[in-house]
Scaffold this motif. Sequence first.
Motif, PDB file in Angstrom:
ATOM      1  N   ALA A   1       0.826  -1.187  -0.072  1.00 20.99           N
ATOM      2  CA  ALA A   1       0.027   0.047   0.022  1.00 20.99           C
ATOM      3  C   ALA A   1       0.910   1.362  -0.282  1.00 20.99           C
ATOM      4  CB  ALA A   1      -1.050  -0.054   1.313  1.00 20.99           C
ATOM      5  N   SER A   2       0.140   2.368  -0.629  1.00 19.84           N
ATOM      6  CA  SER A   2       0.929   3.872  -0.356  1.00 19.84           C
ATOM      7  C   SER A   2       0.019   4.350   0.929  1.00 19.84           C
ATOM      8  CB  SER A   2       0.823   4.495  -1.567  1.00 19.84           C
ATOM      9  OG  SER A   2      -0.408   4.768  -1.840  1.00 19.84           O
ATOM     10  N   LEU A   3       0.604   4.939   1.618  1.00 14.60           N
ATOM     11  CA  LEU A   3      -0.045   5.329   2.939  1.00 14.60           C
ATOM     12  C   LEU A   3      -0.054   7.079   3.021  1.00 14.60           C
ATOM     13  CD1 LEU A   3       1.314   2.536   4.163  1.00 14.60           C
ATOM     14  CD2 LEU A   3      -0.100   3.351   5.982  1.00 14.60           C
ATOM     15  N   TYR A   4      -0.950   7.861   3.555  1.00 12.92           N
ATOM     16  CA  TYR A   4      -1.138   9.078   3.897  1.00 12.92           C
ATOM     17  C   TYR A   4      -1.663   9.204   5.387  1.00 12.92           C
ATOM     18  CZ  TYR A   4      -2.095  14.229   3.668  1.00 12.92           C
ATOM     19  OH  TYR A   4      -1.924  15.372   3.440  1.00 12.92           O
ATOM     20  N   VAL A   5      -0.592   9.573   6.117  1.00 11.10           N
ATOM     21  CA  VAL A   5      -0.759   9.487   7.481  1.00 11.10           C
ATOM     22  C   VAL A   5      -1.097  11.118   8.229  1.00 11.10           C
ATOM     23  CG1 VAL A   5       0.393   8.883   9.686  1.00 11.10           C
ATOM     24  CG2 VAL A   5       0.892   7.629   7.700  1.00 11.10           C
ATOM     25  N   ILE A   6      -1.873  11.018   9.141  1.00  8.63           N
ATOM     26  CA  ILE A   6      -2.302  12.203   9.780  1.00  8.63           C
ATOM     27  C   ILE A   6      -2.366  11.991  11.307  1.00  8.63           C
ATOM     28  CG2 ILE A   6      -3.553  13.389   7.739  1.00  8.63           C
ATOM     29  CD1 ILE A   6      -5.974  13.116   9.404  1.00  8.63           C
ATOM     30  N   GLU A   7      -2.454  13.001  11.929  1.00  4.47           N
ATOM     31  CA  GLU A   7      -2.428  12.799  13.582  1.00  4.47           C
ATOM     32  C   GLU A   7      -4.072  12.646  13.673  1.00  4.47           C
ATOM     33  OE1 GLU A   7      -1.959  15.925  12.351  1.00  4.47           O
ATOM     34  OE2 GLU A   7      -4.028  16.423  12.761  1.00  4.47           O
TER      35      GLU A   7
ATOM     36  N   ARG B   1      -8.695  19.648  11.074  1.00  2.00           N
ATOM     37  CA  ARG B   1      -9.791  19.268  10.095  1.00  2.00           C
ATOM     38  C   ARG B   1      -9.173  19.121   8.813  1.00  2.00           C
ATOM     39  NH1 ARG B   1     -13.229  21.705  14.227  1.00  2.00           N
ATOM     40  NH2 ARG B   1     -12.811  23.925  13.360  1.00  2.00           N
ATOM     41  N   GLU B   2      -8.392  20.376   8.563  1.00  2.00           N
ATOM     42  CA  GLU B   2      -7.952  20.523   7.100  1.00  2.00           C
ATOM     43  C   GLU B   2      -6.880  19.108   6.809  1.00  2.00           C
ATOM     44  OE1 GLU B   2      -7.154  25.320   7.611  1.00  2.00           O
ATOM     45  OE2 GLU B   2      -5.198  23.923   7.310  1.00  2.00           O
ATOM     46  N   HIS B   3      -6.438  18.406   7.927  1.00  2.00           N
ATOM     47  CA  HIS B   3      -5.566  17.268   7.552  1.00  2.00           C
ATOM     48  C   HIS B   3      -6.531  16.077   7.261  1.00  2.00           C
ATOM     49  CE1 HIS B   3      -1.712  18.523  10.012  1.00  2.00           C
ATOM     50  NE2 HIS B   3      -1.953  19.320   9.046  1.00  2.00           N
ATOM     51  N   ILE B   4      -7.574  16.087   7.652  1.00  3.93           N
ATOM     52  CA  ILE B   4      -8.727  15.049   7.542  1.00  3.93           C
ATOM     53  C   ILE B   4      -9.008  15.351   6.210  1.00  3.93           C
ATOM     54  CG2 ILE B   4     -11.064  14.079   8.071  1.00  3.93           C
ATOM     55  CD1 ILE B   4     -10.708  14.849  10.810  1.00  3.93           C
ATOM     56  N   ASP B   5      -9.296  16.556   5.651  1.00  2.00           N
ATOM     57  CA  ASP B   5      -9.781  16.900   4.171  1.00  2.00           C
ATOM     58  C   ASP B   5      -8.605  16.448   3.449  1.00  2.00           C
ATOM     59  OD1 ASP B   5     -12.233  17.457   4.947  1.00  2.00           O
ATOM     60  OD2 ASP B   5     -11.976  19.468   5.206  1.00  2.00           O
ATOM     61  N   ALA B   6      -7.421  16.841   3.826  1.00  2.00           N
ATOM     62  CA  ALA B   6      -6.119  16.460   2.898  1.00  2.00           C
ATOM     63  C   ALA B   6      -6.023  15.048   2.892  1.00  2.00           C
ATOM     64  CB  ALA B   6      -5.019  16.827   3.501  1.00  2.00           C
ATOM     65  N   LEU B   7      -6.489  14.333   3.670  1.00  3.56           N
ATOM     66  CA  LEU B   7      -6.514  12.896   3.803  1.00  3.56           C
ATOM     67  C   LEU B   7      -7.460  12.538   2.615  1.00  3.56           C
ATOM     68  CD1 LEU B   7      -6.185  10.225   6.549  1.00  3.56           C
ATOM     69  CD2 LEU B   7      -7.880   9.956   4.947  1.00  3.56           C
ATOM     70  N   LEU B   8      -8.630  12.648   2.768  1.00  2.00           N
ATOM     71  CA  LEU B   8      -9.624  12.337   1.779  1.00  2.00           C
ATOM     72  C   LEU B   8      -9.523  12.841   0.602  1.00  2.00           C
ATOM     73  CD1 LEU B   8     -12.950  13.079   4.072  1.00  2.00           C
ATOM     74  CD2 LEU B   8     -11.575  10.825   3.578  1.00  2.00           C
ATOM     75  N   GLU B   9      -8.557  13.768   0.213  1.00  2.00           N
ATOM     76  CA  GLU B   9      -8.330  14.069  -0.955  1.00  2.00           C
ATOM     77  C   GLU B   9      -7.398  13.294  -1.759  1.00  2.00           C
ATOM     78  OE1 GLU B   9      -7.228  18.398  -1.003  1.00  2.00           O
ATOM     79  OE2 GLU B   9      -9.218  18.841  -0.126  1.00  2.00           O
ATOM     80  N   THR B  10      -6.738  12.700  -1.045  1.00  2.00           N
ATOM     81  CA  THR B  10      -5.870  11.490  -1.689  1.00  2.00           C
ATOM     82  C   THR B  10      -6.713  10.420  -2.336  1.00  2.00           C
ATOM     83  OG1 THR B  10      -5.497  10.117   0.477  1.00  2.00           O
ATOM     84  CG2 THR B  10      -4.060  11.972  -0.074  1.00  2.00           C
TER      85      THR B  10
END
Lengths: 396, 396, 396, 396
Positions: free
Chosen positions: C62-68, C102-111
């Motif tokens: 997998a490729s991963l996008y990791v946020i707090e 919240r911005e990080h969550i949105d950035a995650l979803l944009e991937t």
Amino acid sequence: MSDAIGSGRQKIHWARGHMPIQREIATRFREERPLAGHRIGMSLHLEAKTASLAMTLAEGGASLYVIESNPLATQDDVAAALAETEGITVNARRGVSQEEHREHIDALLETRPTLIVEDGGEVVERIAEVGIERFAELKGLSEETTTGVEQLLSLERDGRLPIPAIAVNSARMKHLIDNRYGTGQSTWNAILRATNLLVAGKQVLIIGYGWCGRGLALRAAGLGARVLVTDIDEIAAVEGLMQGYEVVSLSEGMRRADYVITATGQPSAVGRPELEQAKDGVVLANAGHFGFEIDVTELRKMANRETVSRDGVRGFELPDGRTLYLLGEGELVNLSVADGHPVEIMDISFALQALSQEYLAKNADALPAKVHRVPDDIEHHVARLVLSTMSPSFLA
Amino acid sequence: MSDAIGSGRQKIHWARGHMPIQREIATRFREERPLAGHRIGMSLHLEAKTASLAMTLAEGGASLYVIESNPLATQDDVAAALAETEGITVNARRGVSQEEHREHIDALLETRPTLIVEDGGEVVERIAEVGIERFAELKGLSEETTTGVEQLLSLERDGRLPIPAIAVNSARMKHLIDNRYGTGQSTWNAILRATNLLVAGKQVLIIGYGWCGRGLALRAAGLGARVLVTDIDEIAAVEGLMQGYEVVSLSEGMRRADYVITATGQPSAVGRPELEQAKDGVVLANAGHFGFEIDVTELRKMANRETVSRDGVRGFELPDGRTLYLLGEGELVNLSVADGHPVEIMDISFALQALSQEYLAKNADALPAKVHRVPDDIEHHVARLVLSTMSPSFLA
Amino acid sequence: MSDAIGSGRQKIHWARGHMPIQREIATRFREERPLAGHRIGMSLHLEAKTASLAMTLAEGGASLYVIESNPLATQDDVAAALAETEGITVNARRGVSQEEHREHIDALLETRPTLIVEDGGEVVERIAEVGIERFAELKGLSEETTTGVEQLLSLERDGRLPIPAIAVNSARMKHLIDNRYGTGQSTWNAILRATNLLVAGKQVLIIGYGWCGRGLALRAAGLGARVLVTDIDEIAAVEGLMQGYEVVSLSEGMRRADYVITATGQPSAVGRPELEQAKDGVVLANAGHFGFEIDVTELRKMANRETVSRDGVRGFELPDGRTLYLLGEGELVNLSVADGHPVEIMDISFALQALSQEYLAKNADALPAKVHRVPDDIEHHVARLVLSTMSPSFLA
Amino acid sequence: MSDAIGSGRQKIHWARGHMPIQREIATRFREERPLAGHRIGMSLHLEAKTASLAMTLAEGGASLYVIESNPLATQDDVAAALAETEGITVNARRGVSQEEHREHIDALLETRPTLIVEDGGEVVERIAEVGIERFAELKGLSEETTTGVEQLLSLERDGRLPIPAIAVNSARMKHLIDNRYGTGQSTWNAILRATNLLVAGKQVLIIGYGWCGRGLALRAAGLGARVLVTDIDEIAAVEGLMQGYEVVSLSEGMRRADYVITATGQPSAVGRPELEQAKDGVVLANAGHFGFEIDVTELRKMANRETVSRDGVRGFELPDGRTLYLLGEGELVNLSVADGHPVEIMDISFALQALSQEYLAKNADALPAKVHRVPDDIEHHVARLVLSTMSPSFLA
């Protein structure tokens, strides 16, 4: 053979079968006969484990005269079975009065013992009263309990101790083990047996946080109780606090406790004022040597009515509607309503006794009339025997 | 004010804020000045709680000269903040060499102290070497640890003890509390902090089942470990067994343990043979005063490679593929990787110290050059102060 | 390489070295590549053990996008080191604001993730808000916590759950182990580290006697505390009572406790009325997922003055003279002031995560958009791996 | 009045006096008569607490027909005293054969009960065999044990469950409390009473780590044992490990244990192969519902000689010299050699039973023939009654 003798034999057989250290010492005693020619006067709680000690000493060549050390701590079937043993005379009965008990002590002394094993200090006190000159052949004694050792030390301080005395209770292998783990397990065994009540979630007051109290608290917590501790010694109280118990004044503890257990060595530790504070339904038990820690006379005076609620449980109904339940008449509860300490614990304590008697037989002439410790090499020898049975890898 | 001083002040403020007994004694000392004119040489683990003791003694009128008693147990920020206090000179630094440490001891002695507070017995040993005649004004000392008290008793037996010494460690309020509950909590705090590893379900070997070992075992079990105990004293081993731990030989324990903790007072308790037996991944920690219980020199010789795995954790990779992890360089782990005993524990121990110093100031001239106990009334007084804070209902 | 990256690498190396189950799964993943082609969005507390899970998933292809998942639960050095791994993008920082988070969550979803691993249910809530039609490739998610699973069940009840979700927290191997023994040890590690205060003899209030609360109470008792328990569920309260704890109302608990720990999942479990009742000097810590259980806003309003007492300890001085100490800003204390759960615990929980992600990759197309359990054979497989490491004789 | 009746009455009086919840329910039942016109068939362990439940149900207006549910779990004196109660017929005797027990079940069914309370699932199994059409008036039943609930679920899966059944055992207030704390205390009470042997320092094997096993392990540890746990479910084994017990294979456990306790619900959990491995002197006890967990038939075949060692203890002497001790003939040990669960525990479980019977009387016509949970409001009501007695401050 009467039924009682059969039942007594069965109990002794079970006990001795679980006392490997006694058996090992007895085997050597049978060969070496270190007690040959000795007359041993024994005043102990007479149940199966004590019978086993008597038999070990008899194997060593001694003749024994055995009496009870506490009115309710004699098991009559065991007494009957023990009396069958060659060289052992038994003069003990459950439920003797204080007067009969004193007569038994005097009868014991009339056998002109050379050695004494006792529990509670009453025999040595009697010797001091009567005068040691009457007992020219008496060489020494060994004492089993905290209470008895305090009596010995008091006699020593007053210059009245008549003979060398080994304070078996002061041995680390005795008070660290027997008083704590023996009293802890057996007292709770007795309470559970007598009451069939729940311990988890209940409040248990331990009065006296010495070695017995520590064991009582440890096992109470192990059964899920909330433990309240009180002691007149503030340092002991701090120790109880750090162990995780709640430290309370005696009166607060009495007001809150569902179970109250005494282990103080003091008369009327729970006296009239404390009984007045007790909760309806409280269970009162004594784990100390003498039956005077809970003031039963006052309790009786306070009560309108007294009933037997279960075997070993007496309910005292007070005019204000409360009922207080007393176990085993206020005598040492593990002996009065159950079978005393676990067998393996007494195997340890009585190994110290047997070897202390041997030591006295060999060395008492050279010992001053003072309170002596169990020699270190006896303690370490017994410890190694315990580990060889229970933890063989330690010695590997 | 440097950052270090600020950080040191914050730590001292927090500690003293949680030391109500120190504060109560200090308040009286400020009025009565019982140490006026005294020069106190202090050799202790220098962190915030120790600083608080120094301040209490200074309030009593003494001037102090403070050195470290152990190379890794000094917190430099605390030392810097303490040095700002009127009447207190500090000569201590984290990571001093053994040679520098000896120089600090000599520097302390050159201040011609009238009283000494120490931890480990090195200062009194140095006095005995140099000769008491060089220290005409020195009246007495008080010693903090088991290790140091053994050193005092050894000097006394050899007729070399130069001054009256109070064995603070022998006080019940010290060894029953500090050695057990202080060492127990703080050592595990240090291990958890250093490793972030799980304790539940793991095997923990406690080497030495004295008061420190008892506390280490109690808290290990409280964290869900299976506890293995070993001790050269068979009686201590039996006690561990009855407490529910598994008693093992040292070599079996080393082969099985996930964590090994030493509390023996003996050099090389874990030496080459034991290190050879240790499991891959074992965590080694020392809870005894001196950093010699785990033989780090041998460990270093055995290893191919040495890495810092986490703060306070050093991995030693052995040729056979095993890695052994040593915490805090083998020094007293609660001080070398954490903050030492809990504050409230040191409040108790240092209350004994402060009052023992006051007692020596008043009475040392009348005391023989022997090892003395902390007077009973000091112990009971401190116990009452503890209970008044933590268990007010007891005294109600 | 910056210092932070070095420190992060060291932490990851230590963690992964103590995660044998992760390593075993990674070895198989490297061969089988079960996650090849997947984009995994990960929102977890970002410290070394989480990094290890990310690496395991990356080994699976997998490729991963990791946020707090929580503002104070990110370790920046670990984030920096993890970002160096091929196939892993990190967008996480300690101390982000709610808005940044919240911005990080949105950035995650944009991937356009195909799979999600999360902790707390915020990502799935955001998907439900935005509409699942925006995420055509998203197959499923796995959720780590009690709080998050409650959120999933709530979405399911409302017919708003957009994708199949595996409730990792509901696995017995998760909540029986991680929530209880992980939270228990790590929360107390954090409290001891932050405060250096004594636990023995103190009163500890546990608010919420679920799996986390049971672990907190167990370890509190293991440290010698007297444990007070409260819960709005009377059945949980009875269980706490039988376990030996004192069950109290919330207000009585607040008045008496020296330490207060929340594990309720509820906002303002400790709100203004409770803070008004707290004792001077109380230590307040939160062990629940979200930082809202202790009402810090109200606490701040109540205080005259706020000070940093030690790292991770903030003192709030109230007008009436009391000081209340808050740990880790009221965020999940084991992560905000220490290193989170013990490594081996996360090895178990993250094994369930890694295998649940593999299961979703294979089976999600066939699964309805409901909350699913971790398949039994995954649980038993992980249990066997634990036993093979920690208790090999069981499987012998 | 015979002696037996007197003794039975005393026991019932004691039990009911310690069952405040029963008394509170009985008071309401006496007014409301919710069971008027019902014939209740009751198959339970017939001792004092069960008698108290029967009396509560009779207060509700039902007539009862009471049989034993297990051959050795009947106390004849209690049966005799209960039989004196208006509206209650007793057909139970200690030591009935399996055949007599089956006859009692049939006799019970011939009374055309409208409701059944049972323990173990034998009555419902018999109804399924005979055909529900024979029992037109029968509305429902409530089942007490894990074993019985498994039987109900098996009947439901096979489409053979004839009537709605309430799984009282599945209530949290039942299995979290009774199975764990009730079994834990009462089993150990029985073992201590029967053997007088030491638990501290011994190895105790718990076979089956369900709710009963957890309680057995908890109390074993509380008595100072080293606890060995085994279970065929690896997840349960991991839980035991994290709790601090040693997890072993069954055969390793058998080789090492001093005490072996079964709580599996499975026949021959300790069969011939396990008996072959047992240590000389081992004590074998069963804590599960049926007397088939230890294979007594095989044990008897293996032995040369069988002796009664103490009341409730039978020694089996094997040709190789080992003696294995079996308690209470392998039947549920807390009932066969002691008085069963603590009174207060049964007060809780039987409150669930009494209220479930009331619920069935009101609602059974509307319930499908499935296994039902105890309604939540019944559980919470009972929990509040427990807390009002044992922890009044919670509800304050």
